[in-house]
Scaffold this motif. Structure first.
Motif, PDB file in Angstrom:
ATOM      1  N   PRO A 171       0.833  -1.101   0.007  1.00 53.44           N
ATOM      2  CA  PRO A 171      -0.051  -0.102   0.042  1.00 53.44           C
ATOM      3  C   PRO A 171       0.722   1.290  -0.057  1.00 53.44           C
ATOM      4  O   PRO A 171       1.733   1.410   0.712  1.00 53.44           O
ATOM      5  CB  PRO A 171      -0.747   0.010   1.319  1.00 53.44           C
ATOM      6  N   GLN A 172       0.499   2.148  -0.730  1.00 55.79           N
ATOM      7  CA  GLN A 172       0.981   3.650  -0.714  1.00 55.79           C
ATOM      8  C   GLN A 172      -0.069   4.721  -0.362  1.00 55.79           C
ATOM      9  O   GLN A 172      -0.748   4.924  -1.198  1.00 55.79           O
ATOM     10  CB  GLN A 172       1.521   3.769  -1.975  1.00 55.79           C
ATOM     11  N   CYS A 173       0.072   4.666   0.832  1.00 54.79           N
ATOM     12  CA  CYS A 173      -1.234   5.659   1.486  1.00 54.79           C
ATOM     13  C   CYS A 173      -0.854   7.221   1.012  1.00 54.79           C
ATOM     14  O   CYS A 173      -0.034   7.880   1.423  1.00 54.79           O
ATOM     15  CB  CYS A 173      -1.239   5.531   2.863  1.00 54.79           C
ATOM     16  N   GLN A 174      -1.932   7.642   0.700  1.00 55.34           N
ATOM     17  CA  GLN A 174      -2.096   9.216   0.078  1.00 55.34           C
ATOM     18  C   GLN A 174      -3.396   9.512   0.848  1.00 55.34           C
ATOM     19  O   GLN A 174      -4.020   9.024   1.533  1.00 55.34           O
ATOM     20  CB  GLN A 174      -2.457   9.490  -1.320  1.00 55.34           C
ATOM     21  N   PRO A 175      -3.590  11.162   1.131  1.00 55.43           N
ATOM     22  CA  PRO A 175      -4.497  11.729   1.778  1.00 55.43           C
ATOM     23  C   PRO A 175      -5.958  11.042   1.263  1.00 55.43           C
ATOM     24  O   PRO A 175      -5.848  10.904  -0.001  1.00 55.43           O
ATOM     25  CB  PRO A 175      -4.484  13.067   1.250  1.00 55.43           C
ATOM     26  N   GLU A 219      -9.433  -1.328  11.028  1.00 59.05           N
ATOM     27  CA  GLU A 219      -9.703   0.123  10.555  1.00 59.05           C
ATOM     28  C   GLU A 219      -9.762  -0.114   9.052  1.00 59.05           C
ATOM     29  O   GLU A 219     -10.486   0.675   8.456  1.00 59.05           O
ATOM     30  CB  GLU A 219      -8.606   0.950  11.084  1.00 59.05           C
ATOM     31  N   LEU A 220      -8.745  -0.836   8.435  1.00 58.68           N
ATOM     32  CA  LEU A 220      -8.767  -1.001   7.107  1.00 58.68           C
ATOM     33  C   LEU A 220     -10.114  -1.427   6.627  1.00 58.68           C
ATOM     34  O   LEU A 220     -10.564  -1.214   5.526  1.00 58.68           O
ATOM     35  CB  LEU A 220      -7.621  -1.689   6.728  1.00 58.68           C
ATOM     36  N   ILE A 221     -10.660  -2.710   7.094  1.00 53.61           N
ATOM     37  CA  ILE A 221     -11.701  -3.240   6.728  1.00 53.61           C
ATOM     38  C   ILE A 221     -12.892  -2.143   7.090  1.00 53.61           C
ATOM     39  O   ILE A 221     -13.669  -2.023   6.155  1.00 53.61           O
ATOM     40  CB  ILE A 221     -11.808  -4.437   7.613  1.00 53.61           C
ATOM     41  N   GLU A 222     -12.978  -1.479   7.990  1.00 53.31           N
ATOM     42  CA  GLU A 222     -14.208  -0.486   8.110  1.00 53.31           C
ATOM     43  C   GLU A 222     -14.051   0.446   7.143  1.00 53.31           C
ATOM     44  O   GLU A 222     -14.967   1.239   6.865  1.00 53.31           O
ATOM     45  CB  GLU A 222     -13.869   0.133   9.632  1.00 53.31           C
ATOM     46  N   TRP A 223     -12.546   0.787   6.780  1.00 58.00           N
ATOM     47  CA  TRP A 223     -12.560   2.078   5.665  1.00 58.00           C
ATOM     48  C   TRP A 223     -12.978   1.301   4.345  1.00 58.00           C
ATOM     49  O   TRP A 223     -13.428   2.209   3.746  1.00 58.00           O
ATOM     50  CB  TRP A 223     -11.311   2.425   5.726  1.00 58.00           C
ATOM     51  N   SER A 224     -12.684   0.263   4.065  1.00 55.25           N
ATOM     52  CA  SER A 224     -12.854  -0.368   2.713  1.00 55.25           C
ATOM     53  C   SER A 224     -14.470  -0.687   2.491  1.00 55.25           C
ATOM     54  O   SER A 224     -14.501  -1.210   1.344  1.00 55.25           O
ATOM     55  CB  SER A 224     -12.057  -1.755   2.802  1.00 55.25           C
ATOM     56  N   GLY A 225     -15.408  -0.650   3.308  1.00 58.20           N
ATOM     57  CA  GLY A 225     -16.436  -0.717   3.028  1.00 58.20           C
ATOM     58  C   GLY A 225     -17.550  -0.317   4.186  1.00 58.20           C
ATOM     59  O   GLY A 225     -16.986   0.381   5.248  1.00 58.20           O
ATOM     60  N   GLN A 226     -18.845  -0.884   4.280  1.00 56.06           N
ATOM     61  CA  GLN A 226     -19.649   0.012   5.275  1.00 56.06           C
ATOM     62  C   GLN A 226     -20.362  -1.900   5.608  1.00 56.06           C
ATOM     63  O   GLN A 226     -20.972  -2.084   4.917  1.00 56.06           O
ATOM     64  CB  GLN A 226     -20.789   0.687   4.832  1.00 56.06           C
ATOM     65  N   PHE A 227     -20.718  -2.107   6.978  1.00 56.06           N
ATOM     66  CA  PHE A 227     -21.597  -3.064   7.374  1.00 56.06           C
ATOM     67  C   PHE A 227     -22.955  -2.404   7.635  1.00 56.06           C
ATOM     68  O   PHE A 227     -23.116  -1.434   7.959  1.00 56.06           O
ATOM     69  CB  PHE A 227     -21.087  -3.503   8.816  1.00 56.06           C
ATOM     70  N   SER A 228     -23.832  -3.221   7.046  1.00 60.24           N
ATOM     71  CA  SER A 228     -25.392  -2.834   7.039  1.00 60.24           C
ATOM     72  C   SER A 228     -25.884  -3.161   8.388  1.00 60.24           C
ATOM     73  O   SER A 228     -25.215  -4.087   9.079  1.00 60.24           O
ATOM     74  CB  SER A 228     -26.163  -3.721   5.935  1.00 60.24           C
ATOM     75  N   TYR A 236      -7.371  -3.223  -3.010  1.00 62.57           N
ATOM     76  CA  TYR A 236      -6.455  -3.606  -4.126  1.00 62.57           C
ATOM     77  C   TYR A 236      -5.022  -3.194  -3.674  1.00 62.57           C
ATOM     78  O   TYR A 236      -4.126  -4.156  -4.229  1.00 62.57           O
ATOM     79  CB  TYR A 236      -7.239  -2.764  -5.355  1.00 62.57           C
ATOM     80  N   GLU A 237      -4.831  -2.306  -3.182  1.00 60.71           N
ATOM     81  CA  GLU A 237      -3.410  -1.745  -2.648  1.00 60.71           C
ATOM     82  C   GLU A 237      -2.554  -2.705  -1.397  1.00 60.71           C
ATOM     83  O   GLU A 237      -1.856  -2.307  -1.112  1.00 60.71           O
ATOM     84  CB  GLU A 237      -3.279  -0.179  -2.580  1.00 60.71           C
ATOM     85  N   THR A 238      -3.507  -3.444  -0.761  1.00 60.97           N
ATOM     86  CA  THR A 238      -3.149  -3.918   0.310  1.00 60.97           C
ATOM     87  C   THR A 238      -2.145  -5.042   0.149  1.00 60.97           C
ATOM     88  O   THR A 238      -1.932  -5.705  -0.924  1.00 60.97           O
ATOM     89  CB  THR A 238      -4.372  -4.598   1.053  1.00 60.97           C
ATOM     90  N   SER A 239      -1.133  -5.130   1.072  1.00 60.03           N
ATOM     91  CA  SER A 239       0.094  -5.893   0.791  1.00 60.03           C
ATOM     92  C   SER A 239      -0.291  -7.585   0.790  1.00 60.03           C
ATOM     93  O   SER A 239      -1.102  -7.933   1.402  1.00 60.03           O
ATOM     94  CB  SER A 239       1.080  -5.784   2.194  1.00 60.03           C
ATOM     95  N   ARG A 240       0.071  -8.150  -0.034  1.00 59.28           N
ATOM     96  CA  ARG A 240      -0.085  -9.706  -0.394  1.00 59.28           C
ATOM     97  C   ARG A 240       0.252 -10.383   0.614  1.00 59.28           C
ATOM     98  O   ARG A 240      -0.174 -11.506   0.971  1.00 59.28           O
ATOM     99  CB  ARG A 240       0.556 -10.179  -1.657  1.00 59.28           C
ATOM    100  N   HIS A 241       0.927  -9.973   1.730  1.00 61.22           N
ATOM    101  CA  HIS A 241       1.488 -10.580   3.056  1.00 61.22           C
ATOM    102  C   HIS A 241       0.267 -10.571   4.049  1.00 61.22           C
ATOM    103  O   HIS A 241       0.169 -11.529   4.738  1.00 61.22           O
ATOM    104  CB  HIS A 241       2.795  -9.949   3.404  1.00 61.22           C
ATOM    105  N   VAL A 242      -0.527  -9.553   4.016  1.00 62.11           N
ATOM    106  CA  VAL A 242      -1.523  -9.163   4.997  1.00 62.11           C
ATOM    107  C   VAL A 242      -2.732  -9.623   4.510  1.00 62.11           C
ATOM    108  O   VAL A 242      -3.547 -10.205   5.118  1.00 62.11           O
ATOM    109  CB  VAL A 242      -1.480  -7.868   5.472  1.00 62.11           C
TER     110      VAL A 242
END
Length: 457
Positions: free
Chosen positions: A12-16, A252-261, A274-280
């Protein structure tokens, strides 16, 4: 997006505006504050054998004043099991613990089935007793034997790990919130027997420990030379060191990546993860599959590959108890007559007033009045189910009571367990300050006057 069938491998390359960066990973275990635990108390799995006898001595002397509950499982697999359980209860009481005999009502042959049944019974007992920590008497010999069995099976390299000093309960939902500790897992069994002999302590020899039908017994009767056992342990430690630790940042990544109904399904954002490390990524996928399916069995890490390949290529996916739509909606496998992975659909369950129950491994409810919980299936009661993707509607949960019916919702009479399951699978188990992971092994060994051969926890 990647080409069809491609599995991303970029870091991942995090940007604002992108997903929050994961916090620094650490092997340290969480420590609970005083407000997070009930009155200090411990439980241990107690058979009356040498290992559990040594553990009970260590707990009573290493943590004086802390109540200890001895959980004794009668598997009913041998004619003498009930008598042996009663004898173990007598000895536990004489050593200062409160004994509880737990009976397996539907015994099936096989050590694997017995192990899971034992964990379920002990987890249920711990919840009833208000105990958050279950101590097990595994030794370094047990760890070596488990590693040898896994090595013989020739599985992936990451499976060559076993018996961490601190872990979560292996059963769900019975074991939710229960931490497993093994204070003596760094000590050789022979050292514990010597310590017991010095004290003149007695223990029960389980006849099944001589039954060569069991793989572990055969390995125990043909032990590895010390240098080979040490090399195997070193290899397992090295492998464990390369497995990424999960943390709050991953949740937090899971919560950012979508929304639980509020009705129990999850919608991925476009391009999420898509940009998440293949190791994680495989570990995140494994945790999400468990959280959304409610399945007691954890999907293998390899299950993440087809799951994320489908997500990144906007394709539907069904497996391991979940269904993913091409538009990125993820929910429990909607098969009304049985899940597509062959697991039987959850039957309707009646809940009595005052009873707490987990339905389908996903939703916990405490009934104020008699209720019936069931999967919605093909019914369309007009309770807001149209807000869910059509293919996932059969997997919604319907609550029926004296005052009518409603869908299970996050703000309803119960609660979804997805966050608790993610916490259990992705965060280091929590321990109270009075039973800190860093000093647990040292204090147990000091109580027995033994030295741990391996102290890394």
């Amino acid at each position: 997006m990647p080409a069809s069938g491609q599995f991303p491998a970029r870091i991942p390359q995090c940007q604002p505006g992108c997903a929050p960066a994961r916090r620094a990973r650490t092997h340290a275990h969480r420590v609970l504050g005083a407000a997070d635990v009930n009155a200090p108390r411990l439980a241990l799995g107690f058979s009356g054998g040498g290992d559990s006898t040594a553990l009970l001595i260590a707990l009573r002397e290493g943590w004086p004043g802390i109540p200890v509950h001895a959980l004794i499982v009668d598997h009913r697999l041998r004619p003498d099991s009930t008598r042996e359980a009663a004898l173990a209860a007598e000895r536990a009481r004489a050593m200062g613990a409160e004994p509880h005999i737990l009976t397996w009502d539907q015994p099936r042959p096989g050590q694997g089935a017995a192990r899971l049944a034992r964990h379920r019974l002990m987890a249920q007992a711990c919840r009833a007793l208000g105990v958050k920590i279950l101590c097990l008497g595994h030794t370094l010999d047990d760890r070596v034997e488990t590693l040898r069995m896994r090595q013989a099976r020739g599985g992936p390299e990451h499976t060559l790990t076993a018996m961490a000093p601190v872990s979560i309960s292996p059963v769900w939902p019975e074991g939710r919130g229960l931490t497993i500790v093994r204070p003596l897992v760094g000590v050789w069994r022979g050292a514990l027997r010597s310590a017991l002999a010095r004290r003149g302590a007695e223990w029960i020899e389980d006849p099944s420990n001589e039954d060569r039908r069991y793989e572990r017994v055969r390995l125990r009767q043909t032990p590895l030379p010390v240098h080979e056992a040490s090399a195997l342990l070193e290899r397992a430690d090295d492998i464990q060191g390369f497995i990424p630790d999960m943390g709050e940042g991953d949740i937090e990544l899971i919560e950012w990546s979508g929304q639980f109904s509020d009705t129990g399904w999850y919608q991925f954002r476009n391009g999420a993860m898509y940009e998440t490390s293949r190791h994680v990524l495989p570990m995140i996928g494994q945790a999400m599959l468990a959280a959304m399916s409610g399945s007691p069995a954890l999907a293998p890490l390899r299950a993440s590959r087809p799951f994320f390949t489908a997500l990144f290529n906007a394709r539907a996916f069904t497996g391991y108890g979940v269904h993913l739509t091409a538009s990125g909606a993820l929910g429990r496998d909607p098969g009304a007559a049985g899940r597509a992975d062959g697991v039987t659909a959850a039957p309707p369950v009646e809940v009595q007033a005052g009873q707490t129950l987990v339905f389908d491994g996903r939703y916990e409810i405490t009934a104020k009045a008699p209720l019936t919980l069931s999967l919605l299936g093909a019914r369309r009661p007009g309770l807001g189910e149209d807000g869910a993707p059509a293919v996932l509607r059969p997997s919604l949960i319907l609550i029926e009571g004296q005052d009518g019916a409603e869908l299970a919702r996050a703000d309803g009479p119960g609660r979804w367990l997805w966050r608790e399951r993610l916490n259990n699978l992705m965060l280091s188990p929590a321990l109270p300050a009075w039973f800190d992971a860093r000093t647990m092994q040292a204090r147990a060994c000091a109580a027995l006057a033994v030295t741990a051969a391996r102290t890394n926890i």
